[in-house]
Design a protein around this motif. Structure first.
Motif, mmCIF file in Angstrom:
data_model
loop_
_atom_site.group_PDB
_atom_site.id
_atom_site.type_symbol
_atom_site.label_atom_id
_atom_site.label_comp_id
_atom_site.label_asym_id
_atom_site.label_seq_id
_atom_site.Cartn_x
_atom_site.Cartn_y
_atom_site.Cartn_z
ATOM 1 N N TYR A 131 14.601 8.478 8.880
ATOM 2 C CA TYR A 131 13.542 7.475 8.783
ATOM 3 C C TYR A 131 12.214 8.100 9.137
ATOM 4 O O TYR A 131 12.144 9.231 9.632
ATOM 5 C CB TYR A 131 13.826 6.248 9.658
ATOM 6 N N SER A 132 11.157 7.353 8.865
ATOM 7 C CA SER A 132 9.801 7.793 9.186
ATOM 8 C C SER A 132 9.328 7.048 10.434
ATOM 9 O O SER A 132 9.499 5.832 10.537
ATOM 10 C CB SER A 132 8.871 7.484 8.008
ATOM 11 N N THR A 133 8.725 7.761 11.365
ATOM 12 C CA THR A 133 8.265 7.127 12.610
ATOM 13 C C THR A 133 6.955 6.370 12.405
ATOM 14 O O THR A 133 6.563 5.577 13.246
ATOM 15 C CB THR A 133 8.064 8.185 13.710
ATOM 16 N N ASP A 134 6.267 6.655 11.278
ATOM 17 C CA ASP A 134 4.994 5.985 10.993
ATOM 18 C C ASP A 134 5.139 5.186 9.699
ATOM 19 O O ASP A 134 6.153 5.286 9.002
ATOM 20 C CB ASP A 134 3.873 7.020 10.848
ATOM 21 N N GLU A 135 4.127 4.410 9.355
ATOM 22 C CA GLU A 135 4.251 3.556 8.172
ATOM 23 C C GLU A 135 3.860 4.272 6.883
ATOM 24 O O GLU A 135 3.939 3.710 5.804
ATOM 25 C CB GLU A 135 3.421 2.279 8.349
ATOM 26 N N GLU A 136 3.460 5.529 6.977
ATOM 27 C CA GLU A 136 3.023 6.274 5.787
ATOM 28 C C GLU A 136 4.071 7.269 5.306
ATOM 29 O O GLU A 136 3.775 8.123 4.464
ATOM 30 C CB GLU A 136 1.701 6.976 6.088
ATOM 31 N N TRP A 137 5.269 7.214 5.860
ATOM 32 C CA TRP A 137 6.377 8.109 5.483
ATOM 33 C C TRP A 137 6.072 9.568 5.832
ATOM 34 O O TRP A 137 6.705 10.473 5.299
ATOM 35 C CB TRP A 137 6.702 8.027 3.984
ATOM 36 N N LYS A 158 0.819 -1.215 0.000
ATOM 37 C CA LYS A 158 0.000 0.000 0.000
ATOM 38 C C LYS A 158 0.854 1.266 0.000
ATOM 39 O O LYS A 158 0.601 2.204 -0.759
ATOM 40 C CB LYS A 158 -0.921 0.001 1.228
ATOM 41 N N ARG A 159 1.887 1.281 0.849
ATOM 42 C CA ARG A 159 2.678 2.499 1.031
ATOM 43 C C ARG A 159 4.140 2.347 0.601
ATOM 44 O O ARG A 159 4.926 3.279 0.754
ATOM 45 C CB ARG A 159 2.636 2.921 2.505
ATOM 46 N N GLY A 160 4.493 1.183 0.087
ATOM 47 C CA GLY A 160 5.877 0.986 -0.301
ATOM 48 C C GLY A 160 6.757 0.664 0.893
ATOM 49 O O GLY A 160 6.310 0.681 2.043
ATOM 50 N N GLY A 161 8.021 0.385 0.614
ATOM 51 C CA GLY A 161 8.920 -0.011 1.675
ATOM 52 C C GLY A 161 8.632 -1.433 2.117
ATOM 53 O O GLY A 161 7.914 -2.183 1.463
ATOM 54 N N THR A 162 9.226 -1.788 3.248
ATOM 55 C CA THR A 162 8.992 -3.118 3.814
ATOM 56 C C THR A 162 8.467 -2.954 5.232
ATOM 57 O O THR A 162 8.930 -2.086 5.975
ATOM 58 C CB THR A 162 10.286 -3.950 3.849
ATOM 59 N N GLU A 185 6.178 7.145 -2.906
ATOM 60 C CA GLU A 185 5.659 7.415 -1.559
ATOM 61 C C GLU A 185 6.690 8.167 -0.713
ATOM 62 O O GLU A 185 6.338 9.082 0.031
ATOM 63 C CB GLU A 185 5.256 6.106 -0.873
ATOM 64 N N MET A 186 7.951 7.791 -0.825
ATOM 65 C CA MET A 186 8.995 8.502 -0.078
ATOM 66 C C MET A 186 9.130 9.942 -0.577
ATOM 67 O O MET A 186 9.282 10.877 0.203
ATOM 68 C CB MET A 186 10.336 7.782 -0.188
ATOM 69 N N ALA A 187 9.081 10.108 -1.889
ATOM 70 C CA ALA A 187 9.226 11.446 -2.473
ATOM 71 C C ALA A 187 8.072 12.360 -2.082
ATOM 72 O O ALA A 187 8.242 13.577 -1.956
ATOM 73 C CB ALA A 187 9.320 11.346 -3.995
ATOM 74 N N PHE A 188 6.895 11.788 -1.898
ATOM 75 C CA PHE A 188 5.718 12.583 -1.528
ATOM 76 C C PHE A 188 5.597 12.773 -0.018
ATOM 77 O O PHE A 188 4.866 13.636 0.451
ATOM 78 C CB PHE A 188 4.438 11.902 -2.029
ATOM 79 N N GLY A 189 6.296 11.960 0.770
ATOM 80 C CA GLY A 189 6.097 11.946 2.218
ATOM 81 C C GLY A 189 6.832 13.046 2.942
ATOM 82 O O GLY A 189 7.622 13.805 2.374
ATOM 83 N N GLY A 190 6.590 13.107 4.255
ATOM 84 C CA GLY A 190 7.295 14.062 5.104
ATOM 85 C C GLY A 190 8.745 13.680 5.330
ATOM 86 O O GLY A 190 9.555 14.514 5.748
ATOM 87 N N ILE A 191 9.103 12.417 5.045
ATOM 88 C CA ILE A 191 10.504 12.007 5.182
ATOM 89 C C ILE A 191 11.377 12.770 4.187
ATOM 90 O O ILE A 191 12.569 12.963 4.411
ATOM 91 C CB ILE A 191 10.647 10.476 4.978
ATOM 92 N N TYR A 192 10.765 13.234 3.102
ATOM 93 C CA TYR A 192 11.471 14.066 2.128
ATOM 94 C C TYR A 192 11.157 15.526 2.434
ATOM 95 O O TYR A 192 9.999 15.891 2.668
ATOM 96 C CB TYR A 192 11.029 13.729 0.701
#
Length: 677
Positions: free
Chosen positions: A254-260, A196-200, A237-244
């Protein structure tokens, strides 16, 4: 009351300097502290962290800055502070000890040793009350039950000194590299995909670039669309997330949640170097312009905020500013409205911000939910209009952010991390061909060779004109890798010669012929209680996996069969574990992909060798190497011997396994030959 400096005030590490005015009588790691512990028969507390570590700061404020707690520490212990980034060897030994104790690792890492530097107890973050209780109980036990603690410490040391191969039952080498084993790796990895959100897996989520770079190689080899779909999902998902960092470019750790969405806001050089490689390679495969945008913005961030005047790259930016995590990066809706005016509502839709805030304390982490194309369609705008607006918002917010109090900068320069960023720049130049990227790469490569290399030996760190710590295997392996890349984007053989000299140094000073693997530390370096070998690929690839890949390519570049053979032997030692657990050995898995088919050796000779090279390297060719020269007989490389440019026409020779295809004179023909290998 005026604070007095302790011994750490003489150190160069920003992390150690953060603790220089603690009332704790800190020592840096070294003979003085270890000798004091022996002379006074006191236990040692080794406290390990790094400058951008949030919970390290918390424990410092709660415990190490408190006079009453410091008094207990000073009375009963010899207290040593270690910057894990400066001394990864010390961190590695005591982190392994913590794992042997059955404790989940992390930083701050606090380990208690006897006076012989052998560990008997450890943990990570402790709240102040628990910390005081622990200090008192350990001091008490050390007085009353010393023999038991020493016995326990000896058992942990025995565990630490055990070979990694023996620990995982890898004594017998398995030298068969098969497509079936390769497929098994993908099947194993795919069970862990977040579809759903990418990553593992779930939270927390780390980018883990080695996994996605392996998947690009698996896709290149297999053409299995499921692999590319998961890479694309993850990268988008990483490019759109707050991790970026949507405003300034670059990724948090890293992201503290599963949605980046909610990052741990520190920005590390090693992450951004590897993610630059990943997005550049993904662009080569997909031509997705989002990936180019992310790569170029990440380079801009590194150039703007992590580049020293001399050409080195600094280590990291802190998560905190003004003592608050993420404060530098977030905005209230009121701030956005004031800054963006009548465009604020459109920007709120683009970045998903709200009046109430999408994070704690009413603030917003800027993030996206859709592509620019989809957003343009929803808003009834053209793509060009959306992109022009977005660029204006970024410029405005970046300017506003520049007025804020900045997060702390860890301004030490590390060879290994610089080499990861240098490889990122090499990969980005291959993909995009921007001259500015090449300039930045050349500047950094020259800096590393001139300031962090003495003879054939590397140093690990550099600050204020001084390099003080001997290089570790990761420094040699990652710099050799970067230099092989530098040769291929410039055809300047100086870089290849440097790579060879460093390789020979590692074979002399780091290699264990009994196991066909390299130690992390040199025979010439400080001898700790255990001499470790790094096998598992983590957030940074294991130095052994990088060396094995270097030897694979160097054997071909230089015609050195012993390099190629050693690469095969190294992979064969861990082969069974790679097939079973590719998520922990993803860079080894990428090396495995190289062994399934012969590596293409592409030689370019003639006046257009450089422009042909630039066209060739725009394509994703993970199992190929490039050599070239504008003039015939001007190179000593075996792959260029007897290569000519008939009638002065630039000619391309595609060879593999010491056999060559017919010479061709166009990039298209060469690519066709490579595709049929």
């Amino acid at each position: 009351m005026e604070k007095k400096p302790n011994r750490l005030a003489q150190e160069s590490s920003p992390y150690l300097l953060q603790h220089a005015y603690n009332p704790v009588d800190w020592f840096p790691w070294g003979p003085e502290a270890l000798q004091k512990a022996k002379a006074e028969q006191k236990p040692i507390l080794v406290s390990i962290g790094y400058a951008a570590c949030h919970w390290c700061h918390v424990m410092e404020h709660q415990s190490f800055e408190k006079e009453d707690i410091a008094q207990i520490m000073n009375q009963h212990f010899v207290c040593i502070k270690v910057d894990r980034e400066e001394r990864p060897d010390v961190d590695q030994v005591y982190m392994d000890a913590l794992h042997a104790m059955g404790v989940q690792g992390g930083w701050p890492l606090n380990v208690f040793l006897n006076s012989d530097a052998k560990p008997f107890y450890g943990g990570t973050y402790f709240p102040p009350q628990n910390w005081v209780q622990l200090l008192q109980s350990i001091a008490d036990a050390y007085t009353k039950s010393r023999a038991e603690l020493d016995s326990s410490a000896d058992q942990f040391v025995q565990h630490l000194q055990q070979s990694e191969l023996a620990k995982y039952g890898l004594q017998q080498a398995n030298a068969t590299f098969t497509p079936e084993g390769f497929e098994q790796m993908f099947a194993s990895l795919s069970r862990r995909f977040d579809l759903k959100r990418g990553g593992t897996g779930g939270a927390p989520k780390f980018p883990m670039p080695s996994i996605w770079r392996f998947l690009l190689r698996y896709y290149h080899h297999s053409q299995n669309p499921a692999a590319l779909e998961q890479v694309n999902l993850t990268l988008e998902e990483m490019a759109f997330g707050g991790i970026y960092d949507q405003v300034g470019g670059g990724f948090a750790r890293y992201s503290t949640d599963e949605e980046w969405l909610v990052p741990h806001f520190e920005k590390m050089l090693y992450d951004n170097g590897q993610l630059l490689s990943l997005y550049a390679e993904a662009y080569q495969v997909t031509r997705n312009e989002l990936y180019q945008q992310i790569a170029m913005e990440t380079i801009a961030f590194v150039e703007r905020e992590l580049t020293s005047p001399e050409g080195g790259f600094y280590s990291s930016l802190d998560a905190d500013s003004e003592g608050v995590e993420g404060k530098f990066y977030v905005f209230t809706q009121a701030e956005l409205t004031e800054l963006l005016g009548e465009e604020a509502a459109l920007a709120a839709s683009y970045y998903n911000t709200t009046e109430a805030g999408n994070w704690e304390h009413g603030v917003n982490i800027l993030h996206r939910h859709q592509t620019d194309e989809a957003f343009a369609a929803d808003q009834g705008m053209t793509l060009e209009e959306v992109q022009a607006h977005a660029q204006h918002w970024k410029d405005t917010l970046l300017q506003a952010r520049a007025q804020r109090i900045r997060p702390g900068l860890d301004d030490k320069i590390l060879t290994s991390w610089n080499a990861l960023m240098l490889t990122g720049l090499v990969d980005a130049y291959r993909a995009f061909g921007e001259p500015k990227i090449l300039e930045l790469a050349c500047s950094n490569a020259r800096f590393l060779i001139s300031h962090l290399k003495q003879g054939n030996q590397l140093f690990h760190n550099y600050k204020e004109g001084k390099a003080t710590i001997d290089g570790f295997l990761e420094d040699y392996a990652l710099l050799i890798q970067a230099l092989l890349g530098m040769y291929q984007i410039t055809f300047d053989e100086t870089w290849l010669k440097e790579a060879r000299k460093l390789t020979e140094y590692t074979l002399t000073h780091f290699f264990d012929p009994e196991e066909d693997l390299f130690y992390f530390t040199s025979t010439a370096g400080e001898q700790l209680i255990a001499r470790k070998k790094e096998i598992f690929d983590n957030v940074v690839p294991a130095s052994n996996s990088v060396m094995a890949m270097n030897l694979h390519f160097l054997g071909l570049f230089l015609g050195k069969e012993r390099y190629s053979s050693l690469s095969d032997k190294m992979l064969s030692k861990v082969r069974d574990l790679v097939v079973q657990e590719p998520s922990h050995l993803a860079n080894w898995a990428s090396l495995y992909s190289l062994k399934l088919k012969p590596t293409a050796e592409i030689a370019l000779v003639g006046p257009e060798a450089h422009s042909f090279r630039n066209l060739l390297q725009q394509h994703f060719m993970p199992n190929a190497l490039l050599v070239g020269t504008k003039e015939e007989n001007s190179s000593t490389l075996p792959l260029l011997e007897d290569r000519t440019a008939p009638n002065g026409q630039t000619t391309i020779y595609v060879c593999y396994n010491h056999a060559c295809q017919l010479p061709v004179t166009s990039v298209a023909e060469a690519l066709d030959q490579v595709s049929h290998i």
